[in-house]
Write an enzyme that holds these catalytic residues in place. Structure first.
Site, PDB file in Angstrom:
ATOM      1  N   SER A 274       0.810  -1.209   0.000  1.00 42.86           N
ATOM      2  CA  SER A 274       0.000   0.000   0.000  1.00 42.86           C
ATOM      3  C   SER A 274       0.852   1.271   0.000  1.00 42.86           C
ATOM      4  O   SER A 274       1.711   1.423  -0.865  1.00 42.86           O
ATOM      5  CB  SER A 274      -0.950  -0.059   1.192  1.00 42.86           C
ATOM      6  OG  SER A 274      -2.080   0.684   0.899  1.00 42.86           O
TER       7      SER A 274
ATOM      8  N   HIS B 116      -7.797  -5.493   0.198  1.00 39.32           N
ATOM      9  CA  HIS B 116      -6.546  -4.774   0.449  1.00 39.32           C
ATOM     10  C   HIS B 116      -5.794  -5.399   1.630  1.00 39.32           C
ATOM     11  O   HIS B 116      -6.202  -5.231   2.786  1.00 39.32           O
ATOM     12  CB  HIS B 116      -6.935  -3.324   0.762  1.00 39.32           C
ATOM     13  CG  HIS B 116      -5.804  -2.374   0.786  1.00 39.32           C
ATOM     14  ND1 HIS B 116      -5.095  -2.029  -0.339  1.00 39.32           N
ATOM     15  CD2 HIS B 116      -5.246  -1.673   1.810  1.00 39.32           C
ATOM     16  CE1 HIS B 116      -4.161  -1.150  -0.016  1.00 39.32           C
ATOM     17  NE2 HIS B 116      -4.219  -0.924   1.282  1.00 39.32           N
TER      18      HIS B 116
HETATM   19  C1  GCU Z   1      -5.434   4.617   1.870  1.00 42.37           C
HETATM   20  C2  GCU Z   1      -4.891   5.455   0.744  1.00 42.37           C
HETATM   21  C3  GCU Z   1      -4.066   4.619  -0.243  1.00 42.37           C
HETATM   22  C4  GCU Z   1      -3.020   3.834   0.515  1.00 42.37           C
HETATM   23  C5  GCU Z   1      -3.670   3.041   1.628  1.00 42.37           C
HETATM   24  C6  GCU Z   1      -2.711   2.304   2.555  1.00 42.37           C
HETATM   25  O1  GCU Z   1      -6.395   3.733   1.400  1.00 42.37           O
HETATM   26  O2  GCU Z   1      -5.978   6.081   0.118  1.00 42.37           O
HETATM   27  O3  GCU Z   1      -3.452   5.451  -1.210  1.00 42.37           O
HETATM   28  O4  GCU Z   1      -2.310   3.009  -0.375  1.00 42.37           O
HETATM   29  O5  GCU Z   1      -4.391   3.922   2.471  1.00 42.37           O
HETATM   30  O6  GCU Z   1      -1.567   2.681   2.677  1.00 42.37           O
HETATM   31  O7  GCU Z   1      -3.188   1.393   3.229  1.00 42.37           O
END
Ligand code: GCU
Length: 415
Positions: free
Chosen positions: A252, A394
């Site tokens: 992420s 995610h």
């Molecule tokens: C949020 C953000 C993303 C990022 C994510 C993370 O969702 O919007 O851009 O990648 O956090 O780091 O878990």
């Protein structure tokens, strides 16, 4: 018009763009192999000496900012080594990385586990962690982080201070024993030691060492990335570690930092992005999932201030993320997506990898041959590029780890 890897239509205003039309969207992406002075890049020497450097500069100026590394010195000290860690399976090393300026010193701990059963030197995976080194494994000998630790109600309420209660709370994302059994070492440091992930506090980490004017054109991702590079500075000096086989990875927002570290620093042999999305592997111009305005609103401290001028103006950005992935070439790059992680735009993550291919082709490597999103849970590996989209949301799951370990095995056996 069907997208092709070799752009067929070129417009020339500001920079050159190739036009791609998707059924769902029409957009044009900046030309990968046309230099700023409109020269066509056809040989690897020109890619390395010219175009790659131009691309890195464009990303520094417009997206991630430059880290003013020349203003500080970094000294790393091995502070403990236990050859009998994890019931004899591992050697655990703790290294303190000291960031030193005239103003002060800031410290970050690098934690390393190396497999005892394999021969020296060992290949290593290096990545940042979100909640402190002590959260990746219940091992009681991992020092607690001293600095700011972010709250996460989803898992645990940290009171901005790490305690023994949070040992191992993130172990589900860090299959340490399995990585060791596969013959790889693991190195990690806490991103909050480098720059606390908070718009009001991010300058309390290593940025506190600088004068204000030295850091006004940069953001937190640049500091996390610099942390990965300083960890690498240590790893390449450790004779237990194979400096030719170091993979940088991240999930992420930490995947965004891993990609930027891999783009900047050619010592990383493989660069892995897990669900890195907007500002990571996903093409900005598709405008699917999170877009530039949204990410800058939620996380105003991540990118360079210049990047904010592209809010709702994706098409004016002189780069896009196929150029980001291509700047890793000719080294290994692997992008992992998740089916339900629509915020990260899995197809946009795949397309960046696909549109990065012309650079790998310059080197004569095989490249992914289809613009169609690969089948769920079936990793695609072609030459030095890898991709998967797995079922689920995610996260950094066992499937993701297995795929990255398999890619590393393949890569180091092939190249
Ligand atoms: C949020 C953000 C993303 C990022 C994510 C993370 O969702 O919007 O851009 O990648 O956090 O780091 O878990």
């Amino acid at each position: 018009m069907k997208p092709t890897k070799t752009p067929t239509l070129i417009l020339s205003f500001f920079a050159s763009f190739a036009i791609y039309c998707q059924s769902e969207n029409t957009y044009s992406i900046p030309e990968l192999l046309t230099s700023n002075s409109k020269e066509q890049i056809t040989i690897t020497k020109d890619w390395e000496r010219k175009r790659r450097k131009e691309i890195i500069e464009l990303f520094k100026t417009n997206v991630y900012g430059s880290f003013p590394k020349q203003e500080i010195t970094v000294k790393s000290n091995l502070i403990s080594e236990d050859k009998n860690a994890l019931c004899g399976k591992a050697t655990r090393k703790i290294i303190t990385i000291n960031f030193i300026s005239k103003k002060d010193t800031v410290r970050a701990d690098l934690l390393i586990y190396l497999p005892n059963q394999t021969k020296i030197p060992r290949p290593v995976f290096l990545g940042l962690n979100f909640f402190g080194n002590h959260t990746i494994h219940p091992d009681k000998n991992i020092p607690l982080p001293k600095g700011f630790v972010k709250n996460n109600a989803e898992f645990f309420i940290f009171d901005n201070t790490a305690t023994n209660k949070s040992r191992g709370v993130r172990a589900n994302r860090w299959p340490v024993e399995h990585i060791l059994e596969r013959g790889y070492g693991l190195a990690t440091l806490h991103y909050g030691d480098l720059a606390p992930d908070n718009p009001e506090k991010y300058q309390e980490g290593i940025y506190s060492l600088f004068k204000n004017e030295s850091i006004d054109q940069t953001g937190a991702i640049a500091a996390w990335t610099f942390g990965l590079q300083t960890a690498m500075d240590y790893l390449v000096t450790d004779s237990d570690i194979d400096s030719e086989k170091i993979t940088v990875f991240g999930h992420s927002r930490l995947g965004k930092a891993a990609l930027w570290a891999g783009a900047l620093d050619e010592r990383f042999s493989i660069v892995i992005s897990n669900d890195s999305g907007c500002g990571g592997a996903a093409l900005f111009r598709r405008k699917k999932g999170e877009d530039i305005a949204e990410i800058n609103k939620l996380f105003p401290h991540w990118f360079a201030p210049n990047f904010h001028q592209f809010n709702k103006k994706e098409n004016e950005l002189p780069v896009d993320q196929h150029m980001f992935l291509a700047s890793i070439a000719p080294r290994g790059v692997y992008v992992g997506s998740a089916e339900r992680d629509l915020n990260a735009d899995p197809y946009g993550e795949y397309l960046s990898l696909y549109y990065a291919s012309p650079v790998y082709e310059l080197y004569g490597y095989d490249t992914p041959q289809t613009e169609n999103l690969p089948t769920i849970n079936k990793p695609l590996i072609s030459g030095k590029q890898g991709y998967h989209i797995r079922a689920g949301g995610h996260d950094m799951s066992r499937f993701d780890w297995e795929s990255y370990l398999n890619f590393a095995d393949y890569y180091f056996n092939t190249y």
